[in-house]
Design an enzyme around this catalytic site. Structure first.
Site, mmCIF file in Angstrom:
data_model
loop_
_atom_site.group_PDB
_atom_site.id
_atom_site.type_symbol
_atom_site.label_atom_id
_atom_site.label_comp_id
_atom_site.label_asym_id
_atom_site.label_seq_id
_atom_site.Cartn_x
_atom_site.Cartn_y
_atom_site.Cartn_z
ATOM 1 N N GLU A 67 -14.869 -3.928 9.870
ATOM 2 C CA GLU A 67 -14.393 -3.591 8.649
ATOM 3 C C GLU A 67 -14.526 -5.026 7.669
ATOM 4 O O GLU A 67 -13.267 -5.088 7.197
ATOM 5 C CB GLU A 67 -13.490 -2.928 8.007
ATOM 6 N N LYS B 245 7.117 1.485 -0.419
ATOM 7 C CA LYS B 245 6.657 -0.263 -0.697
ATOM 8 C C LYS B 245 4.685 -0.383 -0.838
ATOM 9 O O LYS B 245 4.269 0.152 0.186
ATOM 10 C CB LYS B 245 6.902 -0.779 0.639
ATOM 11 N N GLU C 82 -2.530 5.746 8.536
ATOM 12 C CA GLU C 82 -4.154 5.779 8.083
ATOM 13 C C GLU C 82 -5.003 4.600 8.226
ATOM 14 O O GLU C 82 -4.457 3.815 7.076
ATOM 15 C CB GLU C 82 -4.242 6.678 6.818
ATOM 16 N N CYS D 265 -12.110 2.603 3.199
ATOM 17 C CA CYS D 265 -11.718 2.799 4.130
ATOM 18 C C CYS D 265 -12.713 3.834 4.748
ATOM 19 O O CYS D 265 -12.951 3.875 5.603
ATOM 20 C CB CYS D 265 -10.303 3.363 4.800
#
Ligand code: NAD
Length: 499
Positions: A387, A177, A252, A286
């Site tokens: 983040e 996906k 992750e 990231c």
């Protein structure tokens, strides 16, 4: 010029009643339309994947042949680097300076690497003789079943091949996906696997919204493993979903990389490195180095150099080779970043560079944020803990190396870190950082032969590296009697051979 992409289920390209419009985040021009999948397409894709797995053609194909097919796809990707890099830049705004080498080039290299380790992988090993039973033992490593691969928009192709490369090499079936904002390169990859002759149902692609399509896939009872890259919040929900069926999961997730400049660092190099660490891929990475830790004793000197260099960053058209930083993927993400600017200021941080939306020619369309640097930041502020996912660097000061390490490790994340200084000192610090990757006098060094992944809330498991295939196999121990039955000493525990 635009193009249309369909869903890919059971070896067939399938259109749906609804389409996504993929528009350039720099110009808002239409780049492509993509069929929008729903939960019924997930059900069909999982059924196709399960059917193909049970039918067994792919998993019984010798590993070297599976590897050869993956290699063919890698070569096709590499041959299309320029075209696919431009498509990636148009789709998600990553600059052309990075989409060729990282997004496409490293993805092709990653597939080549996984094909190479698949050829040498110990699919079956004979262990030592088992005494005193006696018995022989073999360990068979076999595919898990249907793997759900869910990937984000920031580096879509690499995050895809990290999952489907080892999954397919091991003989699994996959339902992929892609993110609804950037599905084009994963779909191009499916076209290449289709052209290379992958059997129907082994790779399926359903583009759809995270909720409900992604969640339906990750919680699907037919899925035996989920491999996910994206936000920590969604990663946690996938882990919770997987508890009931003990589904295998690799994650992750996010990061808040600490970048430590030591006293004895080459400041020019460290400052350039800090900007590379934070601003590459528009800060939408990231593993970005988003917290810069500098010695208080050299604060003014380092800041002056950092701001001088940062003010030369060119923001603009991601397709121009001269551009350093491109647009933000969407209005939503831009607004999220701008909200963080307000939060940071309210908590006492000071804008030293940028801090807003650029104006002037080239910025009337699309979604933009200026490369931004905050000073007067402490590690308890939200801008230092959460983040942000944009071209935003926060600068913190420290008084001793011990304090720098403490600040660096004082985070829920643990994906990436960096240290600038003499190799001897930097290595000592590197060993004390709670982080899946530590770069000494560099950053963003990602290589197929080395693992990528994080400590703490940055993830679970590793992608790439020599053990990549281990995450996509079950190990089965088979023990075979070597006693001839009646001599089996273990039986004596319940059967007396004399009776
Ligand atoms: P996200 O985690 O929502 O999306 C990543 C992928 O997961 C997409 O394919 C999405 O459709 C899917 N998804 C969303 N909700 C889901 C669910 N409940 N179940 C299963 N799949 C689901 O990330 P985002 O909204 O695109 O970005 C939000 C923040 O996440 C960013 O600001 C950034 O901090 C972080 N992020 C991190 C990475 C990374 O590489 N670690 C990548 C993208 C975003």
């Amino acid at each position: 010029m635009s193009n249309h992409y369909s869903l890919y289920i059971d070896g067939k390209w399938l259109d749906t009643d609804d389409n996504y419009e993929i528009r350039s985040p720099a110009t808002e021009e239409l780049v492509a339309t993509v069929a929008k999948g729903d939960v019924s397409h997930v059900d069909a894709a999982v059924a196709a994947a399960r059917g193909a797995f049970d039918e067994g053609t792919w998993r019984r194909t010798p590993p070297a042949e599976r590897a050869a097919l993956i290699n063919t796809v890698a070569e096709r990707l590499a041959a299309r680097t320029e075209e696919l890099a431009a498509l990636q830049s148009r789709e998600n705004g990553a600059t052309i300076r990075i989409t060729g080498a990282l997004h496409v080039g490293l993805s092709a290299a990653q597939l080549q690497y996984v094909a190479a380790i698949a050829r040498d992988y110990e699919w079956e090993t004979t262990g030592p003789a088992i005494e005193p039973v006696p018995a022989a033992g073999i360990v068979v490593r076999e595919p898990i079943g249907v793997v759900a691969a869910i990937v984000p928009w920031n580096i879509p192709l690499l995050t895809t091949v990290w999952k489907i490369g080892p999954a397919l090499a091991a003989g699994n079936s996959v339902v992929l996906k892609p993110d609804e904002h950037a599905p084009l390169l994963p779909l191009e990859l499916a076209r290449e696997f289709d052209a290379a002759g992958l059997p129907p149902g082994i790779l399926n692609v359903v583009t759809g919204d995270g909720e409900p399509v992604g969640a339906h896939l990750s919680g699907h009872p037919g899925v035996r493993k989920v491999a996910f890259t994206g936000s920590t919040a969604v990663g946690k929900s996938i882990l919770r979903q997987s508890a009931d069926s003990i589904r295998r999961v690799t994650l992750e997730l996010g990061g808040k990389g600490a970048n430590i400049i030591l006293d004895d660092a080459d400041i020019e190099m460290a400052v350039d490195g800090a900007l590379f660490a934070c601003m590459a891929n528009n800060g939408e990475a990231c593993e970005a180095g988003t917290r810069l830790l500098i010695p208080r004793s050299r604060r003014d000197e380092i800041l002056a150099k950092l701001l001088a260099r940062a003010s030369t960053l060119r923001l603009g058209d991601p397709l121009q080779p001269t551009t350093h930083v491109g647009p933000i993927i969407s209005a939503h993400q831009r607004d999220r970043i701008l909200d963080y600017f307000e939060i940071a200021k309210a908590e006492g941080a000071t804008v030293a560079l940028g801090g807003g939306v650029p104006d002037g020619p080239g910025f009337d369309k699309g979604y933009w944020v200026e490369p931004t640097i905050f000073v007067d930041v402490t590690n308890n502020m939200r801008i230092a803990r959460e983040e942000v996912f944009g071209p935003v660097l926060v600068v913190l000061t420290y008084d001793s190396t011990d304090e720098a390490i403490k600040i660096a490790n004082d985070t829920n994340y643990g994906l990436s870190a960096g240290v600038w200084g003499s190799e001897e000192n930097a290595l000592q610090v590197a060993r004390r950082l709670d982080s899946g990757m530590v770069w000494v006098n560099n950053w963003h060094v990602i290589h197929p032969a080395y693992p990528f992944g994080g400590y703490k809330e940055s993830g679970l498991g590793r992608e790439g590296g020599p053990h990549a295939i281990d995450e996509y196999v079950e190990e089965k121990f088979i023990s075979i009697d070597r006693s001839g039955g009646i001599e089996n000493k273990a039986f004596a525990i319940v059967i007396d051979p004399a009776v």
